[in-house]
Design an enzyme around this catalytic site. Structure first.
Site, PDB file in Angstrom:
ATOM      1  N   ASP A   1       0.847  -1.042  -0.027  1.00 19.50           N
ATOM      2  CA  ASP A   1       0.021  -0.139  -0.011  1.00 19.50           C
ATOM      3  C   ASP A   1       0.757   1.078  -0.032  1.00 19.50           C
ATOM      4  O   ASP A   1       1.976   1.231   0.302  1.00 19.50           O
ATOM      5  CB  ASP A   1      -0.917   0.137   1.296  1.00 19.50           C
TER       6      ASP A   1
HETATM    7  N1  URA Z   1      -1.259  -5.872   3.862  1.00 18.96           N
HETATM    8  C1  URA Z   1      -1.628  -4.990   3.897  1.00 18.96           C
HETATM    9  O1  URA Z   1      -2.825  -4.477   4.350  1.00 18.96           O
HETATM   10  N2  URA Z   1      -1.043  -3.833   3.275  1.00 18.96           N
HETATM   11  C2  URA Z   1       0.103  -4.062   2.578  1.00 18.96           C
HETATM   12  O2  URA Z   1       0.908  -3.145   1.853  1.00 18.96           O
HETATM   13  C3  URA Z   1       0.631  -5.393   2.573  1.00 18.96           C
HETATM   14  C4  URA Z   1       0.091  -6.300   3.158  1.00 18.96           C
END
Ligand code: URA
Length: 245
Positions: A103
């Site tokens: 993310d």
């Molecule tokens: N899980 C998440 O919620 N975000 C990420 O960036 C990676 C795994």
């Protein structure tokens, strides 16, 4: 492989630039001047030089990036800076992409490569390549939470996720720090797993993907090439698990 492709892959220039370079007669194959880009070269046999300097050909590139927050895991984006834009000019290639997504606000290990087969294997749900995260949590993570994660959770969306191994690093009042190992890569998976138990991820960092560990010597936004050993291990583990399944 065609000589013009080889020269472009070796970093001599774009296909168009390579065409012009070939015309100068400065390219030799096994010490013989060659001007025709269509000529075939054998990667493990022929020696290609430019201006008397032997060229090193590399087909695949692998970089371990310590992704900072605020950068998106994509090759192109209209609004935000992308992870491939963190590559220095000399390392940037159009075909390099991130293996999976973190993310925008997640930090840590992200593999950048142009090796589509390895990426496919590492991301395939069938291969169960482990991903390990460190997270700060709003909420009190207890042994009961550990057991819930170990049993496999149902997310708020109704989706089931496979068991995750949760380790409590710190738990004080309503704040906790944890490490979590999961075997899938569903969208926002870690955040949604904590949401499923009524908690919130306030900081997330990926520490490991399979055998590949985040290099703590890399500051946020920095990257380095993978070592041959790291590449071999990643290929071995993502390939072998496919055969076992
Ligand atoms: N899980 C998440 O919620 N975000 C990420 O960036 C990676 C795994």
């Amino acid at each position: 492989m065609r000589l013009d492709k080889y020269l472009a892959e070796a970093g001599l220039g774009s296909r168009k630039e390579v065409k012009a370079i070939l015309k100068t007669g400065k390219v030799t194959v096994n010490d013989v001047k060659v001007k025709d880009g269509k000529q075939q070269v054998e990667l493990d046999k022929d020696s290609v030089s430019y201006d008397g300097q032997p060229l090193a050909y590399q087909e695949f590139y692998y970089y371990l990036l310590n992704k900072p927050a605020g950068v998106v895991s994509a090759t192109k984006d209209n609004l935000d800076k992308t992870v491939v834009q963190l590559l220095k000019t000399q390392d940037f290639r159009e075909d390099i992409f991130p293996v999976g997504r973190l993310d925008k606000d997640t930090e840590g290990l992200l593999l950048l490569t142009n090796d589509g087969a390895l990426s496919h294997n590492l991301l395939s749900p069938k291969k169960h390549v482990e991903k390990e995260y460190f997270a700060q949590i709003q909420g009190q993570v207890t042994q009961a939470t550990v057991r819930e994660f170990a049993a496999g959770l149902t997310l708020k969306s109704g989706e089931n996720v496979k068991p995750g191994q949760l380790f409590i690093e710190k738990s004080e009042g309503n704040k906790s720090e944890i490490r979590l190992i999961i075997h899938e890569g569903k969208f926002h998976q870690v955040k949604r797993m904590f949401e499923a138990v009524g908690m919130k991820v306030t900081y997330l960092k990926r520490l490991r993907m399979g055998s590949l560990k985040l290099d703590e010597a890399l500051a946020l936004g920095e990257y380095r090439a993978l070592t041959d050993e790291e590449i071999t291990k990643l290929k071995d583990e993502s390939g072998k698990k496919a055969e076992v399944k």
